[in-house]
Design an enzyme around this catalytic site. Structure first.
Site, PDB file in Angstrom:
ATOM      1  N   ALA A   1      81.460  62.672  29.390  1.00 53.96           N
ATOM      2  CA  ALA A   1      81.695  62.454  27.962  1.00 53.96           C
ATOM      3  C   ALA A   1      80.620  61.511  27.453  1.00 53.96           C
ATOM      4  O   ALA A   1      80.154  60.632  28.174  1.00 53.96           O
ATOM      5  CB  ALA A   1      83.079  61.867  27.721  1.00 53.96           C
TER       6      ALA A   1
ATOM      7  N   ALA B   1      79.676  59.365  23.757  1.00 49.41           N
ATOM      8  CA  ALA B   1      79.969  59.015  22.366  1.00 49.41           C
ATOM      9  C   ALA B   1      78.754  58.316  21.765  1.00 49.41           C
ATOM     10  O   ALA B   1      77.687  58.274  22.371  1.00 49.41           O
ATOM     11  CB  ALA B   1      81.219  58.142  22.297  1.00 49.41           C
ATOM     12  N   SER B   2      78.921  57.746  20.579  1.00 54.99           N
ATOM     13  CA  SER B   2      77.756  57.214  19.867  1.00 54.99           C
ATOM     14  C   SER B   2      77.207  55.931  20.481  1.00 54.99           C
ATOM     15  O   SER B   2      76.013  55.672  20.421  1.00 54.99           O
ATOM     16  CB  SER B   2      78.108  56.982  18.395  1.00 54.99           C
TER      17      SER B   2
ATOM     18  N   VAL C   1      80.000  58.209  29.640  1.00 53.29           N
ATOM     19  CA  VAL C   1      80.945  57.929  30.715  1.00 53.29           C
ATOM     20  C   VAL C   1      80.722  58.850  31.917  1.00 53.29           C
ATOM     21  O   VAL C   1      80.586  60.064  31.767  1.00 53.29           O
ATOM     22  CB  VAL C   1      82.401  58.092  30.199  1.00 53.29           C
TER      23      VAL C   1
ATOM     24  N   LYS D   1      81.630  53.318  32.223  1.00 47.73           N
ATOM     25  CA  LYS D   1      81.230  53.416  30.818  1.00 47.73           C
ATOM     26  C   LYS D   1      79.917  52.653  30.677  1.00 47.73           C
ATOM     27  O   LYS D   1      79.860  51.449  30.949  1.00 47.73           O
ATOM     28  CB  LYS D   1      82.314  52.810  29.931  1.00 47.73           C
TER      29      LYS D   1
ATOM     30  N   ASP E   1      91.158  51.733  16.925  1.00 45.36           N
ATOM     31  CA  ASP E   1      90.352  52.957  16.876  1.00 45.36           C
ATOM     32  C   ASP E   1      91.162  54.128  17.456  1.00 45.36           C
ATOM     33  O   ASP E   1      90.766  54.741  18.446  1.00 45.36           O
ATOM     34  CB  ASP E   1      89.053  52.731  17.673  1.00 45.36           C
TER      35      ASP E   1
END
Length: 260
Positions: free
Chosen positions: A49, A51-52, A56, A70, A205
């Site tokens: 995965a 993200a911005s 991960v 992460k 979040d």
């Protein structure tokens, strides 16, 4: 608020951003001064995965524990600081040009956003958030907080337990494990009331990429970069809002929100 096409694009930022090519083993060796094979049985070289802010990787410790690593993107600090400088300039220009915007305190909103985003950049801050959240839910049967591995955590890398689960919005998976979506909604609502009214420390979040459900029905929050804090007086006012929401007293709700 936004069209369906834009929603689909924005969803990709949750966990489907093109990954940065990172030599994960070299990054671990550099960050912690370790010989990686002395600590890990296996590390997948491709992130599962992205993200911005970070991406991960799945890994297995020598103990056999399945973990995720992460890892912050290389130049993300500079990119975000540049973006924030641009936003500050834009806000300054808009407030000088439009008197109406001065009354909306958009510069204060910008400062709050900046503060929140810079905190999210710190993985040490996230590690501390996880441990605080774990203490708050130590007696809960409904919430599971992933284990952290302090030896492999610093400002740029966070090592935590790999969670077997599915997104809270996955209706088919909920039905597969015989959980009614309505029950999950009720459970989630109760969990948030505890965070807001009892603890004054809440996950800020809560999109589907950050909230998983285990097969046993436990809810798992997996990203603690953005957390909110409420003072005792703010909690008391929020309690008034919840009570008056139940009583359907709209005038008192408005009064409480104005106080807040």
């Amino acid at each position: 608020l936004v069209p369906e096409e834009l929603i689909l694009e924005l969803k990709k930022l949750q966990d489907d951003v093109p990954p940065e090519p990172i030599d994960i083993e070299k990054r671990l060796a550099d960050e912690f001064g370790i010989v990686v094979r002395d600590h890990f049985l296996e590390i997948e070289s491709v992130p599962f995965a992205a993200a911005s802010i970070s991406q991960v990787y799945k890994a297995t410790l020598l103990s056999g524990d399945k973990v995720i690593l992460k890892v912050k993107r290389s130049n993300i600090q500079q990119i975000i600081e540049s973006d924030l400088a641009l936003i500050r300039d834009l806000v300054f220009f808009l407030e000088r040009k439009y008197e109406r915007l001065q009354k909306l305190f958009i510069s204060e909103i910008e400062k709050s956003f900046e503060n929140s985003l810079l905190k999210e950049l710190s993985l040490i801050n996230e590690y501390q958030n996880i441990e605080r959240f774990r203490k708050n839910f130590a007696k809960s049967k409904d919430v599971y907080v992933p284990k952290t591995y302090q030896d492999y955590c610093n400002n740029n890398i966070l090592c935590m337990e790999f969670i077997e689960g599915f997104k809270i919005t996955d209706i088919e998976e909920l039905r597969r494990v015989k959980i009614e979506p309505k029950k999950i909604i009720e459970k989630g609502f109760d969990i948030y009331l505890k965070q807001l009214l009892d603890d004054g420390f809440f996950h800020a979040d809560p999109h589907p990429g950050n909230i998983f459900v285990k097969d046993n029905g436990q809810i798992v929050f997996i990203d603690f970069g953005s957390m909110g804090v409420l003072t005792i007086s703010e909690r008391e006012i929020l309690e008034e809002v919840v009570i008056n929401f139940g009583l359907k007293n709209s005038k008192k709700i408005v009064r409480s929100l104005k106080k807040m």
